[in-house]
Design an enzyme around this catalytic site. Structure first.
Site, PDB file in Angstrom:
ATOM      1  CE1 TYR A 145      28.341  -5.207 -27.327  1.00  0.00           C
ATOM      2  CE2 TYR A 145      29.499  -3.780 -28.862  1.00  0.00           C
ATOM      3  CZ  TYR A 145      29.439  -4.937 -28.105  1.00  0.00           C
ATOM      4  OH  TYR A 145      30.495  -5.808 -28.126  1.00  0.00           O
ATOM      5  CG  ASP A 240      29.729   4.226 -26.379  1.00  0.00           C
ATOM      6  OD1 ASP A 240      30.483   4.616 -27.297  1.00  0.00           O
ATOM      7  OD2 ASP A 240      29.531   3.033 -26.129  1.00  0.00           O
ATOM      8  CE  LYS A 268      33.031   0.872 -33.745  1.00  0.00           C
ATOM      9  NZ  LYS A 268      32.992  -0.565 -33.897  1.00  0.00           N
TER      10      LYS A 268
HETATM   11  N1  HOZ Z   1      29.416  -4.863 -33.046  1.00  0.00           N
HETATM   12  C1  HOZ Z   1      30.152  -4.226 -34.059  1.00  0.00           C
HETATM   13  C2  HOZ Z   1      29.489  -3.011 -34.611  1.00  0.00           C
HETATM   14  N2  HOZ Z   1      28.517  -2.399 -33.821  1.00  0.00           N
HETATM   15  C3  HOZ Z   1      30.528  -5.180 -35.150  1.00  0.00           C
HETATM   16  C4  HOZ Z   1      31.956  -5.440 -35.063  1.00  0.00           C
HETATM   17  C5  HOZ Z   1      32.503  -6.360 -36.132  1.00  0.00           C
HETATM   18  O1  HOZ Z   1      32.034  -7.476 -36.269  1.00  0.00           O
HETATM   19  O2  HOZ Z   1      33.427  -5.956 -36.795  1.00  0.00           O
END
Ligand code: HOZ
Length: 432
Positions: A145, A240, A268
């Site tokens: 992702y 990534d 992050k």
């Molecule tokens: N898709 C995000 C982590 N892989 C989650 C993001 C969130 O809901 O804060």
């Protein structure tokens, strides 16, 4: 058992105001059929909800809380900067502070551009790769992702897998046709697909340590193969590392595997918990960005001073303390303990961890790709996660997400976690 009446009321209110009651789908707890918890504060290894319950947090905002929530030095850095101004839409020396900390530590990055999220980082890196190579096609791997970028929202992991939306509506076919997907950790399939599109192949993008199909590291041979093939074809390799950057080691996955991508996407951790992303790589490629080169990319809040102040403080803490070995050891103690409890009760369970990131699966064999992950037991996962949350242990509410541990998780938190897991398994709560 925690009472969560206020969280339920807040969720009902939110549902009338926001699609699904949330601003990011995984938070809705839909696929574990649970009620999302609404939080009010966080400190160290703990989250505190609207009903006054306390949780040991194994999400850590999906990475950035590596030194624990509300770290005093980070809070002070944010406070001090807030008094000096929160956004200027103009350069500050803080941007160079963060840039140099990243360049000194991430092996392949020679120049960097700050953006506001991981999605922006991968989106811009793809545009740069296409502009630099003058080619169109992208190879991405099933279950990786890379944010909700149009070109990358194809067979993606994280929320896309959680909600079974392999290809989101709203993405023009004309664009999607340039993204070719390939199974993760499958060298033969990669070589075959690579050869079929190599003439127009701008880039291959991969999470070297996937954190969006649960936690599934790439094998060394798989990543080395991708590097060798892209290099020989003048296609760019993008790592990534939005999840793994400064999370598995100071230099990220590329340091662990000793492989240098052409471009890297970060996010992050480098913002210390504030919204940040960045992409960087070889000078000659990065200099292709405006205003030095022709590929356009911009943003008023890029390099935002609050985010840079928080990010620089966290990166300096990480460089001074290098907590990764210790984090991995702690994660191992928790995971081994959980495994022992599960296996002794006849429950299939497998685990993995690198640095401060980890994963566990209700399967005998450790998954190597998203198909393996999708075959792991859903019922056991949902009932286990719901029971943990009701007992004050907050794990990710989807089997397609990773876990994160912080430097503030100590013996007390580890013991409490194992005590709760033992109780859940022994009293049969896991099967409810
Ligand atoms: N898709 C995000 C982590 N892989 C989650 C993001 C969130 O809901 O804060």
């Amino acid at each position: 058992m925690n009472k969560i009446d206020k969280s339920i009321a807040l969720f009902n209110e939110a549902k009338a105001l926001m699609p699904g009651g949330v601003n990011s789908p995984v938070r809705a707890f839909k696929n574990i059929h649970g009620d999302p918890i609404f939080f009010e504060k966080a400190q160290g290894a703990y989250l505190f909800d609207a009903d006054g319950n306390k949780y040991i947090d194994y999400i850590g905002s999906w990475g950035p809380m590596i030194m624990g929530h509300s770290h005093p030095e980070i809070v002070n850095a944010i406070k001090n900067q807030a008094e000096l101004g929160t956004s200027y839409g103009a350069p500050t020396s803080l941007e160079s502070d963060v840039a140099s900390l990243i360049i000194e530590n991430v092996p392949s990055i020679e120049k960097i551009r700050m953006v506001n999220s991981g999605t922006e980082a991968t989106m811009s890196a793809i545009r740069l790769a296409r502009g630099f190579t003058n080619r169109n096609k992208i190879i991405k791997f099933d279950g990786c992702y890379h944010g909700h970028v149009d070109s990358l929202l194809i067979k993606a992991g994280s929320g896309v897998s959680t909600f079974g939306l392999p290809d989101s509506p709203g993405i023009p076919e004309d664009l999607a046709k340039h993204t070719i997907t390939c199974p993760y950790n499958d060298i033969e399939a990669f070589i075959q697909i690579f050869n079929s599109v190599k003439d127009d192949l701008a880039t291959v993008i991969v999470e070297p340590i996937a954190g969006n199909m649960g936690f599934v590291p790439g094998t060394l041979e798989f990543l080395q193969t991708i590097r060798a093939y892209t290099e020989s074809n003048d296609s760019l390799l993008i790592f990534d590392e939005v999840m793994s950057g400064f999370r598995v080691s100071l230099g990220g996955a590329q340091e662990i595997y000793n492989i240098k991508p052409d471009l890297t996407a970060l996010g992050k951790v480098i913002g210390g918990g504030l919204p940040v992303g960045a992409f960087g790589g070889k000078k000659e490629i990065m200099n292709y960005l405006a205003p030095e080169g022709p590929v356009y990319q911009a943003g008023t809040l890029s390099g935002n001073p609050l985010a840079m102040a928080a990010g620089a403080t966290l990166l300096n803490l990480l460089i001074a303390q290098n907590p990764y070995k210790e984090l991995e050891e702690k994660a191992k103690v928790i995971l081994n303990g959980m495994k022992e409890i599960m296996i002794s009760s006849g429950i299939p369970f497998s685990t993995n961890q690198i640095g401060g990131m980890f994963g566990f699966f209700f399967s005998e064999e450790l998954p190597k790709n998203i198909d393996d992950v999708s075959r792991t037991n859903d019922e056991l996962f949902s009932s286990f996660i719901n029971a943990c949350i009701q007992n004050g242990i907050y794990f990710a509410p989807s089997k397609y997400e990773a876990g994160f541990i912080s430097a503030t998780h100590g013996d007390m938190e580890i013991d409490k976690t194992l005590e709760v897991v033992n109780k859940i398994v022994k009293t049969g709560e896991i099967n409810k």
